[in-house]
Write a protein that holds these residues in place. Structure first.
Motif, short mmCIF file in Angstrom:
data_model
loop_
_atom_site.label_atom_id
_atom_site.label_comp_id
_atom_site.label_asym_id
_atom_site.label_seq_id
_atom_site.Cartn_x
_atom_site.Cartn_y
_atom_site.Cartn_z
N MET A 93 9.07 68.21 -70.18
CA MET A 93 8.00 68.22 -70.92
C MET A 93 6.90 67.49 -69.79
O MET A 93 5.91 67.82 -69.53
CB MET A 93 7.95 67.43 -72.34
CG MET A 93 6.55 67.38 -73.02
SD MET A 93 5.66 69.20 -73.14
CE MET A 93 6.57 69.35 -74.80
N ARG A 94 7.56 66.52 -69.11
CA ARG A 94 6.78 65.56 -68.07
C ARG A 94 6.30 66.54 -66.99
O ARG A 94 5.16 66.41 -66.46
CB ARG A 94 7.51 64.45 -67.77
CG ARG A 94 6.85 63.36 -66.83
CD ARG A 94 7.70 62.20 -66.60
NE ARG A 94 8.94 62.20 -66.68
CZ ARG A 94 9.85 61.80 -67.22
NH1 ARG A 94 9.66 60.60 -67.89
NH2 ARG A 94 11.33 62.06 -67.17
N HIS A 95 7.20 67.22 -66.46
CA HIS A 95 7.02 67.95 -65.45
C HIS A 95 6.02 69.16 -65.72
O HIS A 95 4.98 69.60 -64.92
CB HIS A 95 8.20 68.99 -64.95
CG HIS A 95 8.08 69.86 -64.01
ND1 HIS A 95 7.06 69.77 -62.97
CD2 HIS A 95 8.61 71.04 -63.36
CE1 HIS A 95 7.23 70.56 -61.99
NE2 HIS A 95 8.25 71.32 -62.37
N LEU A 96 5.86 69.67 -67.00
CA LEU A 96 5.12 70.83 -67.49
C LEU A 96 3.67 70.22 -67.65
O LEU A 96 2.63 70.62 -66.90
CB LEU A 96 5.33 70.99 -68.97
CG LEU A 96 4.39 72.02 -69.80
CD1 LEU A 96 4.12 73.40 -69.02
CD2 LEU A 96 4.42 71.98 -71.23
N LEU A 97 3.53 68.69 -68.22
CA LEU A 97 2.32 68.11 -68.24
C LEU A 97 1.75 67.70 -67.00
O LEU A 97 0.42 67.48 -66.74
CB LEU A 97 2.10 66.99 -68.95
CG LEU A 97 2.39 67.37 -70.80
CD1 LEU A 97 2.85 66.06 -71.56
CD2 LEU A 97 1.52 68.42 -71.20
N ALA A 98 2.59 67.38 -65.94
CA ALA A 98 2.12 67.09 -64.55
C ALA A 98 1.48 68.55 -63.75
O ALA A 98 0.56 68.09 -63.14
CB ALA A 98 3.39 66.83 -63.64
N ASP A 99 1.86 69.51 -64.33
CA ASP A 99 1.46 70.78 -63.68
C ASP A 99 0.25 71.56 -64.46
O ASP A 99 -0.37 72.41 -63.65
CB ASP A 99 2.44 71.70 -63.50
CG ASP A 99 3.66 71.26 -62.30
OD1 ASP A 99 3.11 70.21 -61.30
OD2 ASP A 99 4.63 71.83 -62.12
N ILE A 100 0.20 71.18 -65.54
CA ILE A 100 -0.62 72.18 -66.58
C ILE A 100 -1.66 70.85 -67.26
O ILE A 100 -1.16 70.11 -67.88
CB ILE A 100 -0.02 73.01 -67.46
CG1 ILE A 100 0.93 74.03 -67.00
CG2 ILE A 100 -1.08 73.53 -68.43
CD1 ILE A 100 1.41 74.90 -67.76
N ASP A 101 -2.85 71.24 -67.04
CA ASP A 101 -3.70 70.26 -67.91
C ASP A 101 -3.94 70.68 -69.20
O ASP A 101 -3.39 71.88 -69.58
CB ASP A 101 -5.09 70.08 -67.27
CG ASP A 101 -5.93 71.56 -67.27
OD1 ASP A 101 -5.63 72.37 -67.87
OD2 ASP A 101 -6.79 71.41 -66.25
N SER A 102 -4.43 70.01 -70.33
CA SER A 102 -4.52 70.19 -71.53
C SER A 102 -5.38 71.54 -71.86
O SER A 102 -5.01 72.15 -72.93
CB SER A 102 -5.15 69.12 -72.36
OG SER A 102 -6.56 68.72 -72.05
#
Length: 93
Positions: free
Chosen positions: A1-10
């Motif tokens: 999840m951390r990797h996802l949130l680092a690459d994709i904004d809200s």
């Protein structure tokens, strides 16, 4: 999840969520749904008249927070077998 949130904004994550609502689930859940639909179609070709299986009958619940209840699993199998007009050979007469 951390990797996802680092690459994709809200904003992008919200767009993907909206896309999924329109097109259906993505990833493994979509595969489960498609296999459930396919299996229900196959099962219904062999079902007794008036007894129809639903795709949900064949889609597993992936809740790993609790151990499987063997009695509930057996009850589910018996329900699906009866719904398809099958015979339960585990019952001794």
């Amino acid at each position: 999840m951390r990797h996802l949130l680092a690459d994709i904004d809200s904003d992008e994550l919200t767009e993907w969520m909206a896309y999924e609502r329109v097109t259906g689930p993505l990833g493994p859940r979509r595969t489960d749904v498609l296999h459930g639909i396919h299996t229900a179609v196959v099962a219904n070709t062999a079902a007794a008249k008036g007894r129809k299986a639903k795709p949900q009958d064949f889609i597993p619940e992936w809740d790993q927070t609790r151990p499987p209840d063997v009695q509930q699993m057996l009850a589910t199998v018996r329900t699906v077998t009866a719904a398809l007009g099958g015979t339960d050979h585990t019952i001794r007469r």
